[in-house]
Scaffold this active site. Structure first.
Site, PDB file in Angstrom:
ATOM      1  N   CYS A 146       0.162 -12.729 -15.673  1.00 56.89           N
ATOM      2  CA  CYS A 146      -0.592 -11.641 -15.428  1.00 56.89           C
ATOM      3  C   CYS A 146      -1.984 -11.843 -14.968  1.00 56.89           C
ATOM      4  O   CYS A 146      -2.086 -12.271 -13.616  1.00 56.89           O
ATOM      5  CB  CYS A 146      -0.742 -10.963 -17.009  1.00 56.89           C
ATOM      6  SG  CYS A 146      -1.037  -9.219 -16.870  1.00 56.89           S
ATOM      7  N   HIS A 186       4.662 -10.924 -19.230  1.00 55.37           N
ATOM      8  CA  HIS A 186       4.391 -11.359 -20.403  1.00 55.37           C
ATOM      9  C   HIS A 186       5.786 -11.614 -21.128  1.00 55.37           C
ATOM     10  O   HIS A 186       6.607 -10.951 -21.016  1.00 55.37           O
ATOM     11  CB  HIS A 186       3.420 -10.534 -21.118  1.00 55.37           C
ATOM     12  CG  HIS A 186       2.039 -10.299 -20.847  1.00 55.37           C
ATOM     13  ND1 HIS A 186       1.140 -11.138 -20.840  1.00 55.37           N
ATOM     14  CD2 HIS A 186       1.591  -9.440 -20.294  1.00 55.37           C
ATOM     15  CE1 HIS A 186       0.100 -10.733 -20.475  1.00 55.37           C
ATOM     16  NE2 HIS A 186       0.211  -9.690 -19.761  1.00 55.37           N
TER      17      HIS A 186
END
Length: 528
Positions: free
Chosen positions: A371, A474
């Site tokens: 991310c 994630h």
């Protein structure tokens, strides 16, 4: 069904929520767990109680009015219309409440944590209401707007109470912060508004338990003292008979009943920690083999992404604290998520970690970005609207031929697809506001196949030499097959670890632990 709204001002979006459309009476009993401070174990105790009461056949729901954490989970938002592409709407809540929902054996809901604060600076946070971003504001502004958040908070609680037999409510920080009482939305003011009985939790491991409990009693006014139905001593190690006289003193000075002691739970590290305070404790890695180093960024987010790797016996994963270099014998550097990408790029440079990482790559080492960590690997990160901080741009590490601009609506997507590149299933979620472009995306890390005949979606990027990879997903390493394939590709020994089964076993062990340490019938009798 009509929407209710108030305007917080200071550039934040209006507080809009859809009240419950039914006048069905509250079905559930409720019990609130407050703490003498942060990190006393409230979240874990609530998870244990949720599973223990669920095993007894009760319909249980967790609730935390306000959570402050950069560890968040993507959850369904049944109140919002579908996205433009027809997929169900999604929101976000604290990961602790998502774990507690799992303990209750139900899907998580935006109503389990209606207000989520995601710290971006030392004095400001992003404010998320019922899964959706209201905006960013300094603490003083949030302090003024909190009263406007109480109606949707109470509505969310009533929704859960209408479908459950028992709601276990978690407070935040300390319930004795009386200077915040007038604007409180998560401790004693909420208990007053909802008529909640309160159990106060003290932490013996950190010391000062007697002072913390008696001090809490001294600070509360008479009405709030009367809401407390007892106290629990948590995280005890050793011979409890030595502390028993202290409990007699606490009870004599507070008139609060002693409800029990919860001994130290050895498997606590098998469950995700709620906030980065857990990273301040000494490393307890038990693996050996592949050496993985993770710089501890100032606004690290969703750091439980690394829990599955840390659980692998063939992996030695260590968080690198500020003031320490990345070890020279590191095999893989992982850049984790962050709430403020540009600010944490500055932290990388202030700590000299950028030099360490570039040297690591020159010497043949590998780097993974997740991310925000993925964004940091590119040429530049731009934030023209100042969403994460002052407007501007910051050079990235230049290890991937990509660039990122922060802006637009937050992307909240759950992932469950087959990765054609590895041939393994990938599960996880996306949660970001940046949009990444550049030639580097033409070498994707994954090709995600939905299995519906549509073209697979390219995800992430890989450097030309294959040693630097990044992705927005994630929870990527929680996919057992994908994690095993990745470990083998980087030359490590993959195990047969079933991470989901490991987490489930830890929840069962936690429920056993709570059953063995507390009188659950007595606690249930106190709920009302």
């Amino acid at each position: 069904m009509s929407d209710s709204a108030t305007t917080p001002g200071d550039g934040l979006a209006p507080i809009i929520y859809t009240p419950r459309s039914t006048d069905a009476p509250r079905r559930a009993r409720a019990l609130m767990i407050q703490g003498t401070s942060s990190d006393v174990g409230k979240s874990m105790l609530v998870a244990g109680l949720c599973r223990a009461f669920t095993r007894r056949g009760l319909v249980v729901r967790p609730f935390k009015a306000q959570n402050m954490s950069n560890n968040a989970a993507v959850v369904p938002d049944a109140d919002a219309p579908p996205e433009a592409d027809g997929t169900p709407a999604r929101g976000e809540i604290g990961r602790a409440q998502a774990l507690q929902a799992r303990a209750c054996k139900v899907a998580p809901s935006i109503h389990m944590n209606p207000v989520l604060l995601k710290p971006q600076t030392n004095i400001g946070s992003q404010v998320v209401l019922r899964g959706r971003v209201l905006g960013n504001c300094p603490a003083r502004t949030y302090h003024r707007m909190r009263k406007g958040l109480m109606p949707p908070i109470m509505d969310s609680f009533e929704r859960l109470a209408a479908e459950a037999d028992l709601v276990i409510v978690e407070g935040a920080g300390s319930g004795a912060e009386i200077y915040l009482r007038a604007s409180d939305i998560t401790n004693m003011h909420l208990a007053e508004r909802l008529g909640l009985p309160v159990v106060v939790l003290g932490d013996l491991d950190r010391g000062g338990t007697m002072a913390a409990l008696v001090g809490t009693h001294a600070l509360l006014d008479e009405a709030d003292r009367a809401r407390v139905v007892g106290y629990i001593v948590n995280k005890f190690r050793g011979d409890f008979s030595l502390f028993e006289p202290a409990c007699g003193t606490i009870t004599a000075m507070t008139n609060w009943p002693f409800l029990g002691v919860v001994r130290w739970f050895e498997e606590a590290d098998r469950l995700p920690a709620e906030d980065s305070l857990a990273l301040e404790r000494p490393a307890t890695g038990v693996g050996s083999g592949l050496k993985v180093a993770v710089p501890r960024l100032s606004r690290v987010a969703n750091f439980d992404d690394l829990d599955p790797l840390a659980a692998e016996p063939g992996v030695d994963l260590r968080w690198v604290s500020p003031g320490h270099p990345i070890p020279a014998d590191t095999d893989v550097v992982v850049l984790p998520g962050s709430k403020t990408t540009r600010a944490d790029l500055d932290v990388l440079r202030q700590q000299g970690w950028d030099v360490d990482i570039l040297a690591h790559v020159r010497h043949g080492g590998r780097v993974v970005g997740l991310c925000a960590g993925f964004q940091m690997l590119g040429r530049v990160v731009r934030d023209p609207a100042g969403i994460e901080g002052p407007a501007g741009e910051t050079p990235g590490l230049g290890l991937l031929d990509i660039e990122t601009e922060i802006g637009g609506d937050k992307r909240l997507v759950e992932i469950d697809r087959l990765d054609r590149n590895s041939g393994r299933r990938v599960t996880g979620y996306e949660m970001h506001m940046g949009r990444t472009t550049g030639p580097g995306l033409e070498r994707p890390w994954m090709m995600l196949d939905a299995g519906d005949g549509s073209a697979p979606r390219a995800e992430g990027a890989v450097s030309a030499d294959g040693r630097v990879t990044g992705s927005y997903i994630h929870g990527l390493f929680g996919s057992d097959g994908f994690r095993s394939a990745w470990l083998e590709r980087v030359g490590a020994q993959a195990s047969a670890l079933d991470f989901e089964a490991r987490t489930e076993a830890a929840l069962e062990a936690l429920a056993d632990h709570v059953e063995a340490n507390l009188d659950l019938d007595a606690l249930l009798a106190l709920a009302r």
